[in-house]
Motif scaffolding. Structure first.
Motif, PDB file in Angstrom:
ATOM      1  N   ASN A  15     -38.689  -0.406 125.567  1.00  0.00           N
ATOM      2  CA  ASN A  15     -38.318  -0.511 126.970  1.00  0.00           C
ATOM      3  C   ASN A  15     -37.042   0.276 127.265  1.00  0.00           C
ATOM      4  O   ASN A  15     -36.899   0.875 128.330  1.00  0.00           O
ATOM      5  N   ARG A  16     -36.109   0.279 126.318  1.00  0.00           N
ATOM      6  CA  ARG A  16     -34.868   1.038 126.504  1.00  0.00           C
ATOM      7  C   ARG A  16     -35.060   2.528 126.210  1.00  0.00           C
ATOM      8  O   ARG A  16     -34.365   3.370 126.766  1.00  0.00           O
ATOM      9  N   LEU A  17     -36.004   2.866 125.329  1.00  0.00           N
ATOM     10  CA  LEU A  17     -36.230   4.256 124.949  1.00  0.00           C
ATOM     11  C   LEU A  17     -37.059   5.024 125.982  1.00  0.00           C
ATOM     12  O   LEU A  17     -36.889   6.231 126.153  1.00  0.00           O
ATOM     13  N   GLN A  18     -37.945   4.347 126.660  1.00  0.00           N
ATOM     14  CA  GLN A  18     -38.876   5.006 127.569  1.00  0.00           C
ATOM     15  C   GLN A  18     -38.209   5.870 128.644  1.00  0.00           C
ATOM     16  O   GLN A  18     -38.654   6.998 128.867  1.00  0.00           O
ATOM     17  N   PRO A  19     -37.156   5.427 129.318  1.00  0.00           N
ATOM     18  CA  PRO A  19     -36.553   6.305 130.326  1.00  0.00           C
ATOM     19  C   PRO A  19     -36.015   7.616 129.741  1.00  0.00           C
ATOM     20  O   PRO A  19     -36.130   8.668 130.353  1.00  0.00           O
ATOM     21  N   THR A  20     -35.468   7.551 128.534  1.00  0.00           N
ATOM     22  CA  THR A  20     -34.971   8.759 127.879  1.00  0.00           C
ATOM     23  C   THR A  20     -36.115   9.709 127.566  1.00  0.00           C
ATOM     24  O   THR A  20     -35.999  10.927 127.791  1.00  0.00           O
ATOM     25  N   LEU A  21     -37.192   9.183 127.038  1.00  0.00           N
ATOM     26  CA  LEU A  21     -38.364  10.026 126.734  1.00  0.00           C
ATOM     27  C   LEU A  21     -38.960  10.656 127.979  1.00  0.00           C
ATOM     28  O   LEU A  21     -39.327  11.821 127.983  1.00  0.00           O
ATOM     29  N   MET A  22     -39.037   9.879 129.045  1.00  0.00           N
ATOM     30  CA  MET A  22     -39.582  10.424 130.290  1.00  0.00           C
ATOM     31  C   MET A  22     -38.672  11.517 130.845  1.00  0.00           C
ATOM     32  O   MET A  22     -39.161  12.541 131.341  1.00  0.00           O
ATOM     33  N   ASN A  23     -37.370  11.322 130.755  1.00  0.00           N
ATOM     34  CA  ASN A  23     -36.429  12.329 131.213  1.00  0.00           C
ATOM     35  C   ASN A  23     -36.565  13.607 130.391  1.00  0.00           C
ATOM     36  O   ASN A  23     -36.583  14.717 130.933  1.00  0.00           O
ATOM     37  N   PHE A  24     -36.705  13.457 129.087  1.00  0.00           N
ATOM     38  CA  PHE A  24     -36.858  14.618 128.211  1.00  0.00           C
ATOM     39  C   PHE A  24     -38.161  15.359 128.497  1.00  0.00           C
ATOM     40  O   PHE A  24     -38.181  16.592 128.587  1.00  0.00           O
ATOM     41  N   ASN A  25     -39.255  14.619 128.648  1.00  0.00           N
ATOM     42  CA  ASN A  25     -40.561  15.247 128.851  1.00  0.00           C
ATOM     43  C   ASN A  25     -40.717  15.920 130.204  1.00  0.00           C
ATOM     44  O   ASN A  25     -41.530  16.829 130.340  1.00  0.00           O
ATOM     45  N   THR A  26     -39.964  15.492 131.188  1.00  0.00           N
ATOM     46  CA  THR A  26     -40.061  16.128 132.512  1.00  0.00           C
ATOM     47  C   THR A  26     -38.998  17.204 132.709  1.00  0.00           C
ATOM     48  O   THR A  26     -38.928  17.799 133.785  1.00  0.00           O
ATOM     49  N   VAL A  28     -33.374  -5.500 139.168  1.00  0.00           N
ATOM     50  CA  VAL A  28     -32.735  -4.221 138.892  1.00  0.00           C
ATOM     51  C   VAL A  28     -32.020  -4.279 137.539  1.00  0.00           C
ATOM     52  O   VAL A  28     -30.866  -4.652 137.445  1.00  0.00           O
ATOM     53  N   THR A  29     -32.746  -3.922 136.508  1.00  0.00           N
ATOM     54  CA  THR A  29     -32.200  -3.934 135.160  1.00  0.00           C
ATOM     55  C   THR A  29     -31.079  -2.921 135.062  1.00  0.00           C
ATOM     56  O   THR A  29     -31.268  -1.742 135.336  1.00  0.00           O
ATOM     57  N   PRO A  30     -29.886  -3.352 134.676  1.00  0.00           N
ATOM     58  CA  PRO A  30     -28.756  -2.422 134.607  1.00  0.00           C
ATOM     59  C   PRO A  30     -28.812  -1.542 133.371  1.00  0.00           C
ATOM     60  O   PRO A  30     -29.529  -1.821 132.418  1.00  0.00           O
ATOM     61  N   SER A  31     -28.043  -0.497 133.413  1.00  0.00           N
ATOM     62  CA  SER A  31     -27.923   0.392 132.272  1.00  0.00           C
ATOM     63  C   SER A  31     -27.303  -0.360 131.099  1.00  0.00           C
ATOM     64  O   SER A  31     -26.566  -1.323 131.272  1.00  0.00           O
ATOM     65  N   SER A  32     -27.587   0.087 129.895  1.00  0.00           N
ATOM     66  CA  SER A  32     -27.021  -0.540 128.697  1.00  0.00           C
ATOM     67  C   SER A  32     -25.500  -0.446 128.679  1.00  0.00           C
ATOM     68  O   SER A  32     -24.836  -1.240 128.035  1.00  0.00           O
TER      69      SER A  32
END
Length: 77
Positions: A64-75, A7-11
């Protein structure tokens, strides 16, 4: 696969990040799909990724750190 169990934690979550290395160091039972040389090779690659020492690994880590932000934006959030 080990990262999922660790479980990778948030930055920004410094408390959760403290024990991450210990959690990701040992794969749980049932997670040993590879054996012998393959397991050693993947472990070395994983350690390099965690250490972020080469330009390629730093780039992969940034993605790896940018991908969740991009997915959130695109959805749409």
């Amino acid at each position: 696969m080990v990262e999922i169990y660790a479980v990778t934690p948030s930055s920004y979550d410094t408390e959760a990040a403290e024990g991450q290395e210990a959690r990701s160091g040992k794969p749980p039972s049932g997670c040993s799909r590879y054996s012998g040389q393959q397991a050693a090779t993947f472990r070395v690659l994983g350690d390099k990724f965690e250490a972020r020492v080469t330009p390629e690994v730093r780039f992969a880590s940034a993605l790896n750190r940018l991908q969740p932000t991009l997915m959130n934006f695109n959805t749409g959030g």
